[in-house]
Write an enzyme that holds these catalytic residues in place. Structure first.
Site, PDB file in Angstrom:
ATOM      1  N   GLU A 167     -16.733 -36.062 -35.543  1.00 26.81           N
ATOM      2  CA  GLU A 167     -17.846 -37.654 -35.265  1.00 26.81           C
ATOM      3  C   GLU A 167     -19.343 -38.068 -34.873  1.00 26.81           C
ATOM      4  O   GLU A 167     -20.928 -38.194 -35.655  1.00 26.81           O
ATOM      5  CB  GLU A 167     -17.522 -38.948 -35.410  1.00 26.81           C
ATOM      6  CG  GLU A 167     -15.868 -38.839 -35.991  1.00 26.81           C
ATOM      7  CD  GLU A 167     -15.525 -37.967 -36.027  1.00 26.81           C
ATOM      8  OE1 GLU A 167     -13.716 -38.368 -37.310  1.00 26.81           O
ATOM      9  OE2 GLU A 167     -14.684 -37.384 -35.095  1.00 26.81           O
ATOM     10  N   ASP A 175     -12.491 -41.451 -34.560  1.00 25.36           N
ATOM     11  CA  ASP A 175     -11.320 -42.654 -35.066  1.00 25.36           C
ATOM     12  C   ASP A 175     -10.645 -42.108 -35.549  1.00 25.36           C
ATOM     13  O   ASP A 175      -9.588 -41.190 -35.542  1.00 25.36           O
ATOM     14  CB  ASP A 175     -12.312 -43.535 -36.490  1.00 25.36           C
ATOM     15  CG  ASP A 175     -12.514 -42.678 -38.006  1.00 25.36           C
ATOM     16  OD1 ASP A 175     -12.140 -41.571 -37.630  1.00 25.36           O
ATOM     17  OD2 ASP A 175     -12.950 -43.834 -38.844  1.00 25.36           O
ATOM     18  N   GLY A 184     -10.134 -38.065 -41.046  1.00 24.38           N
ATOM     19  CA  GLY A 184      -9.195 -38.711 -41.636  1.00 24.38           C
ATOM     20  C   GLY A 184      -8.534 -37.335 -41.624  1.00 24.38           C
ATOM     21  O   GLY A 184      -7.261 -37.443 -42.200  1.00 24.38           O
ATOM     22  N   GLY A 204     -12.410 -38.507 -43.689  1.00 26.23           N
ATOM     23  CA  GLY A 204     -13.212 -38.997 -45.101  1.00 26.23           C
ATOM     24  C   GLY A 204     -14.295 -38.401 -46.180  1.00 26.23           C
ATOM     25  O   GLY A 204     -14.667 -38.169 -45.501  1.00 26.23           O
TER      26      GLY A 204
END
Length: 371
Positions: A150, A158, A127, A78
């Site tokens: 992350e 995530d 992502g 992301g």
């Protein structure tokens, strides 16, 4: 986007960050921000979702293919700079809205009723894993570098990453989640993040063949035996160390292990956000009990929203991506200072702001059989 696109042409529109086209029986999604390594933003997520809706109900489209523009990879994750600015200067609502649509898209991909072919060539992180590793046909190459990095920026895996990693053999997923290490094709296959290996030189022909051939036929022609999985040789100490009950104990066991790679791994962990490490371990173990992807995504949404109000996300992105001094000042600074209450705060229900996927909002259709 409405209707069926003209075969072999791109969908018209001002936003060229995602290119859409159909060629024969295949619909193509091309992430098209090569200078940003195809990092996802909110508009891109919505455009992909609209394409999946149109093609799901279009009998002329039998297969969906996602690739990345440029030579470096499918997607680096992301657009974390936008999240950083929102957490630092805004109220977090823009990031929460982005994640809401992104996580719904991740679940949609996992349940998509037609073959969803993800070409995981080059860099596939964060992502990028979310828009590929939930697909029914996942292809890696000798260039693939797959990671959920992350914890190094004060965040927690995530996009369904804790679901995927919780399903990896033994504690390989725990190792990857806590360290943020990138893996190649053999290890991606071993860990269940990919299905097929293909030389990068064969990708162009494979993708072209999907215009008039079933996915299974094209795979049979172009896939090859995968290279060895490096992590397979480390399973003994990985499973022994990462099976411990706390991050502190994991680090202690790694430092005490005979393998020098284990000791190096301990140093990597000690450089990552202490809070993110503890929350990640808790999230992975809860994910194993939760079971379904939708329930895990609901949990990840709570964790991600909580991270917006914690100091380490802003500091981690600053140190690793913006200033690039690689010297984050984590708060709390040590594992011992992160309390159980600090961890539990990340899992607090959100009330009316819940993601709600496990309540039946994961999309329609029957999951395509994984080829």
């Amino acid at each position: 986007m409405t209707g069926t696109e003209t075969p072999g042409t791109e969908t018209p529109g001002a936003d060229e960050s995602v290119l859409l086209r159909t060629e024969g029986r295949a619909g193509h999604i091309v992430l098209n921000r090569p200078r940003a390594l195809n990092a996802l933003n909110h508009g891109m997520v919505r455009r992909i979702g609209d394409a999946l809706t149109a093609w799901e109900h279009d009998p002329a489209v039998e297969t969906v293919v996602i690739t990345g523009a440029g030579e470096r990879g499918l997607c680096a994750g992301g657009d974390i700079r936008v999240v950083h600015d929102d957490a630092r200067d805004g109220d977090g609502s823009a990031s929460a809205a982005f994640w809401r649509d992104e996580y719904h898209l991740n679940a949609r991909i996992a349940r998509y009723p037609k073959p969803y072919v993800a070409v995981m060539d080059g860099i596939v992180m964060g992502g990028g894993v979310g828009v590929s590793a939930h697909g029914s046909v996942r292809i890696v190459t000798e260039r693939s570098r797959v990671a959920m990095p992350e914890t190094g920026i004060g965040f927690v895996p995530d996009v369904g990453g804790t679901h995927l990693l919780a399903l990896a053999p033994g504690d390989l997923g725990t190792h990857l989640a806590l360290t943020g290490a990138s893996i190649g094709a053999g290890d991606a296959l071993l860990c269940g993040l990919a299905d097929w290996y293909m030389p990068s030189s064969a990708l162009r022909r494979f993708v072209a063949d999907l215009a008039d051939r079933p996915v299974t036929d094209a795979l049979a022609e172009h896939t090859r035996p995968a290279p060895p999985a490096e992590l397979a040789e480390r399973r003994e100490w990985i499973d022994a160390c990462y099976g411990a009950g706390t991050v502190e104990e994991i680090v202690r066991l790694l430092l005490a292990a005979d393998d020098p790679t284990a000791k190096e791994t301990a140093e990597i962990l000690l450089g990552n956000s202490p809070t993110a490490l503890k929350v990640t371990l808790a999230a992975l173990r809860r994910a194993r009990r939760l079971g379904s992807l939708e329930r895990v995504l609901d949990q990840e949404y709570r964790v991600s929203c909580a991270a917006l109000t914690a100091p380490d996300l802003v500091e981690g992105v600053r140190a690793q991506i913006i200033d690039k001094d690689r010297a984050p000042h984590w708060s709390p600074a040590t594992l011992a200072e992160v309390t159980d209450a600090d961890v539990e705060r990340f899992f607090t229900p959100l009330g009316e702001r819940e993601l709600g996927l496990s309540g039946g909002e994961s999309g329609s259709g029957t999951e395509a059989v994984r080829d």
